[in-house]
Design a protein around this motif. Structure first.
Motif, mmCIF file in Angstrom:
data_model
loop_
_atom_site.group_PDB
_atom_site.id
_atom_site.type_symbol
_atom_site.label_atom_id
_atom_site.label_comp_id
_atom_site.label_asym_id
_atom_site.label_seq_id
_atom_site.Cartn_x
_atom_site.Cartn_y
_atom_site.Cartn_z
ATOM 1 N N GLN A 129 3.426 0.392 -1.759
ATOM 2 C CA GLN A 129 2.117 0.612 -2.358
ATOM 3 C C GLN A 129 1.047 0.813 -1.297
ATOM 4 O O GLN A 129 1.267 0.531 -0.127
ATOM 5 C CB GLN A 129 1.738 -0.563 -3.277
ATOM 6 N N ALA A 130 -0.102 1.281 -1.721
ATOM 7 C CA ALA A 130 -1.243 1.477 -0.824
ATOM 8 C C ALA A 130 -1.680 0.127 -0.262
ATOM 9 O O ALA A 130 -1.600 -0.896 -0.944
ATOM 10 C CB ALA A 130 -2.398 2.114 -1.586
ATOM 11 N N PRO A 131 -2.142 0.119 0.985
ATOM 12 C CA PRO A 131 -2.655 -1.134 1.554
ATOM 13 C C PRO A 131 -4.018 -1.456 0.966
ATOM 14 O O PRO A 131 -4.737 -0.563 0.525
ATOM 15 C CB PRO A 131 -2.751 -0.820 3.050
ATOM 16 N N GLU A 132 -4.359 -2.720 0.981
ATOM 17 C CA GLU A 132 -5.682 -3.122 0.521
ATOM 18 C C GLU A 132 -6.713 -2.787 1.590
ATOM 19 O O GLU A 132 -6.409 -2.761 2.775
ATOM 20 C CB GLU A 132 -5.710 -4.619 0.217
ATOM 21 N N GLY A 159 -2.159 4.012 4.439
ATOM 22 C CA GLY A 159 -0.768 3.714 4.165
ATOM 23 C C GLY A 159 0.174 4.486 5.070
ATOM 24 O O GLY A 159 -0.235 5.223 5.960
ATOM 25 N N ASN A 160 1.445 4.312 4.824
ATOM 26 C CA ASN A 160 2.489 4.912 5.638
ATOM 27 C C ASN A 160 2.707 6.371 5.224
ATOM 28 O O ASN A 160 3.080 6.641 4.086
ATOM 29 C CB ASN A 160 3.779 4.113 5.455
ATOM 30 N N PRO A 161 2.523 7.326 6.143
ATOM 31 C CA PRO A 161 2.639 8.742 5.795
ATOM 32 C C PRO A 161 4.046 9.333 5.950
ATOM 33 O O PRO A 161 4.228 10.531 5.787
ATOM 34 C CB PRO A 161 1.690 9.406 6.793
ATOM 35 N N MET A 184 -1.318 -2.416 -6.802
ATOM 36 C CA MET A 184 -1.879 -1.400 -5.914
ATOM 37 C C MET A 184 -1.217 -0.066 -6.239
ATOM 38 O O MET A 184 -0.057 -0.028 -6.659
ATOM 39 C CB MET A 184 -1.634 -1.758 -4.446
ATOM 40 N N PRO A 185 -1.926 1.052 -6.055
ATOM 41 C CA PRO A 185 -1.353 2.349 -6.407
ATOM 42 C C PRO A 185 -0.167 2.749 -5.524
ATOM 43 O O PRO A 185 -0.111 2.414 -4.347
ATOM 44 C CB PRO A 185 -2.511 3.332 -6.224
ATOM 45 N N LEU A 186 0.752 3.453 -6.141
ATOM 46 C CA LEU A 186 1.899 4.046 -5.452
ATOM 47 C C LEU A 186 2.100 5.415 -6.084
ATOM 48 O O LEU A 186 2.318 5.529 -7.288
ATOM 49 C CB LEU A 186 3.151 3.196 -5.622
ATOM 50 N N GLY A 187 1.977 6.447 -5.293
ATOM 51 C CA GLY A 187 2.012 7.807 -5.824
ATOM 52 C C GLY A 187 3.403 8.383 -5.969
ATOM 53 O O GLY A 187 4.372 7.923 -5.367
ATOM 54 N N LEU A 188 3.479 9.404 -6.793
ATOM 55 C CA LEU A 188 4.673 10.219 -6.946
ATOM 56 C C LEU A 188 4.402 11.526 -6.218
ATOM 57 O O LEU A 188 3.385 12.169 -6.461
ATOM 58 C CB LEU A 188 4.946 10.498 -8.422
ATOM 59 N N GLN A 189 5.276 11.907 -5.304
ATOM 60 C CA GLN A 189 5.096 13.148 -4.556
ATOM 61 C C GLN A 189 5.955 14.247 -5.179
ATOM 62 O O GLN A 189 7.133 14.054 -5.422
ATOM 63 C CB GLN A 189 5.485 12.964 -3.087
ATOM 64 N N ALA A 222 5.038 7.281 -0.675
ATOM 65 C CA ALA A 222 5.100 6.353 0.460
ATOM 66 C C ALA A 222 6.198 5.327 0.182
ATOM 67 O O ALA A 222 6.616 5.159 -0.965
ATOM 68 C CB ALA A 222 3.752 5.659 0.636
ATOM 69 N N PRO A 223 6.644 4.613 1.222
ATOM 70 C CA PRO A 223 7.698 3.624 1.018
ATOM 71 C C PRO A 223 7.237 2.362 0.296
ATOM 72 O O PRO A 223 8.046 1.558 -0.141
ATOM 73 C CB PRO A 223 8.179 3.303 2.433
#
Length: 89
Positions: free
Chosen positions: A23-26, A32-34, A58-63, A20-21
């Motif tokens: 971090q995850a929203p609270e 979050g933004n897909p 907050m989490p931010l993933g690696l795709q 995502a652009p």
């Protein structure tokens, strides 16, 4: 686009980007933004998001984006990344 992406398979195990652009929203109101899912969808290829990063606590993933009909290769690359990189808490 699909042909160009398929050519990468000769040199790359997978493609990586953020999930995502930001971090995850609270809270539970949104996931979050897909928009970073669009490239894999357009290409018709499998993608996996891994919980490896964190931004502003907050989490931010690696795709990890794979190739057509090579799902097992994608999962192998994702497993290697998960074992090689320390996931966010």
């Amino acid at each position: 686009m699909r042909a160009v992406h398929a050519e990468l398979a000769a040199n790359c195990e997978a493609c990586i980007t953020l999930s995502a652009p930001s971090q995850a929203p609270e809270g539970l109101g949104s996931t979050g933004n897909p928009e970073f899912n669009v490239p894999a969808s357009l290409l018709g290829v499998p993608a996996v998001s891994l919980p490896l990063f964190e931004l502003n606590e907050m989490p931010l993933g690696l795709q990890v984006i794979g190739y057509c009909d090579r799902d097992a290769d994608l999962f192998a690359a994702a497993a290697w990344l998960m074992s090689s990189l320390k996931p966010a808490r």
